[in-house]
Design an enzyme around this catalytic site. Structure first.
Site, PDB file in Angstrom:
ATOM      1  N   ARG A 122      -9.382 -71.696 -34.873  1.00 43.47           N
ATOM      2  CA  ARG A 122      -9.109 -72.174 -36.214  1.00 43.47           C
ATOM      3  C   ARG A 122      -9.310 -73.675 -36.366  1.00 43.47           C
ATOM      4  O   ARG A 122      -9.324 -74.194 -37.477  1.00 43.47           O
ATOM      5  CB  ARG A 122      -7.695 -71.727 -36.625  1.00 43.47           C
ATOM      6  CG  ARG A 122      -7.508 -70.218 -36.647  1.00 43.47           C
ATOM      7  CD  ARG A 122      -8.404 -69.570 -37.699  1.00 43.47           C
ATOM      8  NE  ARG A 122      -8.142 -70.145 -38.993  1.00 43.47           N
ATOM      9  CZ  ARG A 122      -7.135 -69.790 -39.803  1.00 43.47           C
ATOM     10  NH1 ARG A 122      -6.334 -68.813 -39.433  1.00 43.47           N
ATOM     11  NH2 ARG A 122      -6.935 -70.387 -40.964  1.00 43.47           N
ATOM     12  N   GLU A 176       7.811 -43.820 -30.406  1.00 45.67           N
ATOM     13  CA  GLU A 176       7.464 -42.485 -29.923  1.00 45.67           C
ATOM     14  C   GLU A 176       7.142 -42.506 -28.422  1.00 45.67           C
ATOM     15  O   GLU A 176       7.493 -41.581 -27.691  1.00 45.67           O
ATOM     16  CB  GLU A 176       6.324 -41.904 -30.764  1.00 45.67           C
ATOM     17  CG  GLU A 176       6.801 -41.656 -32.207  1.00 45.67           C
ATOM     18  CD  GLU A 176       5.844 -40.871 -33.081  1.00 45.67           C
ATOM     19  OE1 GLU A 176       4.712 -40.588 -32.637  1.00 45.67           O
ATOM     20  OE2 GLU A 176       6.234 -40.532 -34.220  1.00 45.67           O
ATOM     21  N   ARG A 178      -5.684 -68.388 -44.347  1.00 46.57           N
ATOM     22  CA  ARG A 178      -7.139 -68.290 -44.498  1.00 46.57           C
ATOM     23  C   ARG A 178      -7.468 -68.344 -45.987  1.00 46.57           C
ATOM     24  O   ARG A 178      -6.859 -67.637 -46.791  1.00 46.57           O
ATOM     25  CB  ARG A 178      -7.646 -66.963 -43.919  1.00 46.57           C
ATOM     26  CG  ARG A 178      -7.846 -66.975 -42.425  1.00 46.57           C
ATOM     27  CD  ARG A 178      -8.572 -65.687 -41.995  1.00 46.57           C
ATOM     28  NE  ARG A 178      -9.104 -65.824 -40.655  1.00 46.57           N
ATOM     29  CZ  ARG A 178      -8.454 -65.480 -39.552  1.00 46.57           C
ATOM     30  NH1 ARG A 178      -7.230 -64.972 -39.634  1.00 46.57           N
ATOM     31  NH2 ARG A 178      -9.001 -65.640 -38.368  1.00 46.57           N
ATOM     32  N   HIS A 212       3.437 -38.921 -34.883  1.00 49.36           N
ATOM     33  CA  HIS A 212       2.376 -39.887 -35.195  1.00 49.36           C
ATOM     34  C   HIS A 212       1.354 -40.035 -34.076  1.00 49.36           C
ATOM     35  O   HIS A 212       0.152 -40.063 -34.328  1.00 49.36           O
ATOM     36  CB  HIS A 212       2.979 -41.267 -35.518  1.00 49.36           C
ATOM     37  CG  HIS A 212       3.828 -41.262 -36.741  1.00 49.36           C
ATOM     38  ND1 HIS A 212       5.190 -41.052 -36.677  1.00 49.36           N
ATOM     39  CD2 HIS A 212       3.521 -41.427 -38.048  1.00 49.36           C
ATOM     40  CE1 HIS A 212       5.684 -41.090 -37.906  1.00 49.36           C
ATOM     41  NE2 HIS A 212       4.701 -41.310 -38.755  1.00 49.36           N
TER      42      HIS A 212
HETATM   43  N1  URA Z   1      -6.335 -61.424 -34.915  1.00 51.34           N
HETATM   44  C1  URA Z   1      -5.629 -62.129 -35.814  1.00 51.34           C
HETATM   45  O1  URA Z   1      -4.563 -61.699 -36.259  1.00 51.34           O
HETATM   46  N2  URA Z   1      -6.115 -63.325 -36.228  1.00 51.34           N
HETATM   47  C2  URA Z   1      -7.284 -63.823 -35.809  1.00 51.34           C
HETATM   48  O2  URA Z   1      -7.695 -64.901 -36.249  1.00 51.34           O
HETATM   49  C3  URA Z   1      -8.027 -63.070 -34.865  1.00 51.34           C
HETATM   50  C4  URA Z   1      -7.521 -61.871 -34.426  1.00 51.34           C
END
Ligand code: URA
Length: 257
Positions: free
Chosen positions: A222, A79, A167, A6
Site C-alpha cells: 500500500r 464446525e 481504498r 456448512h
Molecule cells: N487481502 C486483503 O484483505 N487486503 C489486501 O490488500 C490484499 C489481500
C-alpha cells in the site's frame, strides 16, 4: 456421525486430526494440499468450504478454506472444532502497509485490530484479538530457519476490502469520513498489514479454548498503490506452504495434545 451443515464434513473425515490450515480461497486448497503432501486427498466441498486432508511429517492436518471475511471463517472454526480440531492456522494473503515490507514477504500476526463485527459476537470489544504464543512462535521459527523474509507484529483485520482498508479505487470512490486517514494512523501505530479474518479467528479461539495463529503473504504494497500484485501470488503461496510444512510438525512434537 453427523455431517456439519456448512463445511460438509463429519467425524470420520477429521478422525485423529487436531490441526487445521485455513486459506481463504477454495481454489487455493488443492494446490496447497498437493504442495504439502503428494498423497493429499479431498474430503469435500460445500459452499465456500473446500477441504483436503494432508500429512505433514506424520501429522494429520485438514486444509479447509474459509471464504473471504470473518463470518464464514467463524462458521468453519465452529464446525471444525466440533469435529475435534483444536489448533488453527490462517494461511492467507494480505496488503502490507509498512514501507519495509516487500511483495511476497510473509507476515505473522501476533495480534489483530478488530475492525470487523464478527468477533464482537464472541467477546466484547475490550477483549484482545491475540494469537496463541506457541503456534505463532512455531511459524516465526520456521520462517527464520528457512531464511524466508518475514515480519511479525500487529495486523488490521477489516470487514471490507475497500473502505475499511482505505481504498479509493471503489465504485463510488468515497471512503466514509471516520475511515479517511485510517491507513496513515495504523501505519503510525506500527500495524503491518490489512487482511480480513485474523481478528475473528483469534478472538473466537480464545473464547472457545482453541489455539490460533495467522501467517499471510504480501500481495499488495500500500506504500506503492492500492492494487493487488497478482505476480506476487506464486512466491507468497510457495513460502506459506514451506513455512506451514515445517512449523506444524515441529509445534506438534513440542506440544503434544
Ligand atoms: N487481502 C486483503 O484483505 N487486503 C489486501 O490488500 C490484499 C489481500
Amino acid at each position: 456421525m453427523s455431517v456439519r451443515y456448512h463445511i460438509g464434513l463429519d467425524e470420520a473425515a477429521t478422525d485423529g486430526v487436531r490441526y487445521a490450515l485455513l486459506p481463504g480461497d477454495p481454489d487455493r486448497v488443492e494446490p496447497l494440499a498437493r504442495q504439502l503432501d503428494a498423497n493429499a486427498f479431498p474430503l469435500g466441498r460445500h459452499r465456500e468450504f473446500t477441504s483436503w486432508r494432508v500429512e505433514l511429517d506424520g501429522l494429520p492436518v485438514i486444509v479447509c478454506s474459509t471464504g473471504i471475511g470473518a463470518p464464514s471463517t467463524a462458521i468453519a472454526i465452529k464446525e471444525l472444532a466440533e469435529l475435534g480440531l483444536r489448533r488453527f492456522v490462517r494461511v492467507g494473503t494480505t496488503g502490507a502497509i509498512q514501507e519495509r515490507i516487500q511483495l511476497g514477504d510473509l507476515i505473522v500476526s501476533e495480534a489483530a485490530v478488530r475492525l470487523e463485527g464478527t468477533s464482537g459476537h464472541y467477546a466484547p470489544t475490550a477483549f484482545p484479538a491475540a494469537a496463541t504464543l506457541g503456534l505463532t512462535w512455531a511459524l516465526v521459527e520456521a520462517a527464520r530457519q528457512l531464511d524466508i523474509p518475514y515480519h511479525s507484529g500487529v495486523t488490521c483485520s477489516s470487514d471490507t476490502f475497500w473502505p475499511g482498508q482505505e481504498r479509493y479505487d471503489s465504485f463510488s470512490g468515497y471512503v466514509p469520513r471516520h475511515l479517511q486517514g485510517s491507513l496513515t494512523e495504523w501505519r503510525a501505530l506500527g500495524v503491518l498489514n490489512y487482511e480480513m479474518e485474523a481478528a475473528a479467528l483469534f478472538v473466537m479461539a480464545r473464547a472457545l479454548g482453541l489455539e490460533a495463529a495467522a501467517v499471510c503473504g504480501a500481495i499488495a504494497r500500500r506504500s506503492d498503490d492500492e492494487h493487488v500484485a497478482t505476480g506476487a501470488y506464486a512466491l507468497a503461496l510457495d513460502r506459506l506452504a514451506q513455512v506451514c510444512a515445517a512449523a506444524l510438525p515441529a509445534h506438534a512434537r513440542a506440544n503434544p495434545l
